[in-house]
Motif scaffolding. Sequence first.
Motif, PDB file in Angstrom:
ATOM      1  N   PHE A   3       0.810  -1.219   0.000  1.00 51.71           N
ATOM      2  CA  PHE A   3       0.000   0.000   0.000  1.00 51.71           C
ATOM      3  C   PHE A   3       0.847   1.275   0.000  1.00 51.71           C
ATOM      4  CE2 PHE A   3      -2.989  -3.169   1.693  1.00 51.71           C
ATOM      5  CZ  PHE A   3      -3.985  -3.034   0.737  1.00 51.71           C
ATOM      6  N   LYS A  42      -8.914   0.943  -0.998  1.00 52.57           N
ATOM      7  CA  LYS A  42      -7.840   0.116  -1.558  1.00 52.57           C
ATOM      8  C   LYS A  42      -7.664  -1.163  -0.744  1.00 52.57           C
ATOM      9  CE  LYS A  42      -5.130   3.881  -3.540  1.00 52.57           C
ATOM     10  NZ  LYS A  42      -3.861   4.623  -3.469  1.00 52.57           N
ATOM     11  N   THR A  73      -9.926  -3.230 -11.822  1.00 55.68           N
ATOM     12  CA  THR A  73      -9.113  -3.272 -10.609  1.00 55.68           C
ATOM     13  C   THR A  73      -7.632  -3.318 -10.932  1.00 55.68           C
ATOM     14  OG1 THR A  73      -8.797  -4.362  -8.479  1.00 55.68           O
ATOM     15  CG2 THR A  73      -9.132  -5.802 -10.353  1.00 55.68           C
ATOM     16  N   VAL A  80      -5.748  -4.162  -8.137  1.00 56.91           N
ATOM     17  CA  VAL A  80      -5.327  -4.816  -6.904  1.00 56.91           C
ATOM     18  C   VAL A  80      -5.746  -6.280  -6.945  1.00 56.91           C
ATOM     19  CG1 VAL A  80      -5.451  -4.748  -4.405  1.00 56.91           C
ATOM     20  CG2 VAL A  80      -5.697  -2.642  -5.684  1.00 56.91           C
TER      21      VAL A  80
END
Length: 103
Positions: free
Chosen positions: A24, A48, A77, A79
């Motif tokens: 992150f 997130k 996305t 992620v």
Amino acid sequence: MLGKRLQELRQRKHMSQQECADYFKISKASWNFYENDKRAPSYEMLTKIASFFNVSTDYLINGEKTSPTGPIDLKKTDVLSYDGKPVSDEDLAIIRAILERNK
């Protein structure tokens, strides 16, 4: 309680606090503060985190059992994880290209 849920989700993916912090792009201390309810993540960070762990923000904040959120649209996305490890941007691009080619 947010901290407890973050810790549980992280441990389910067999990730360390440092790995989450790196993913992150925050410090390990910041992640530790989140897990110990000493600091709350911003709304942007919360979304997130929810996306990464495939849970809703409601689940993170309130513990609502709407988790997981369902299928992930790879076009929307950035992620993803595999075997508890984040998928790199390069690998995600390869996955998308393969899926586009096989439509």
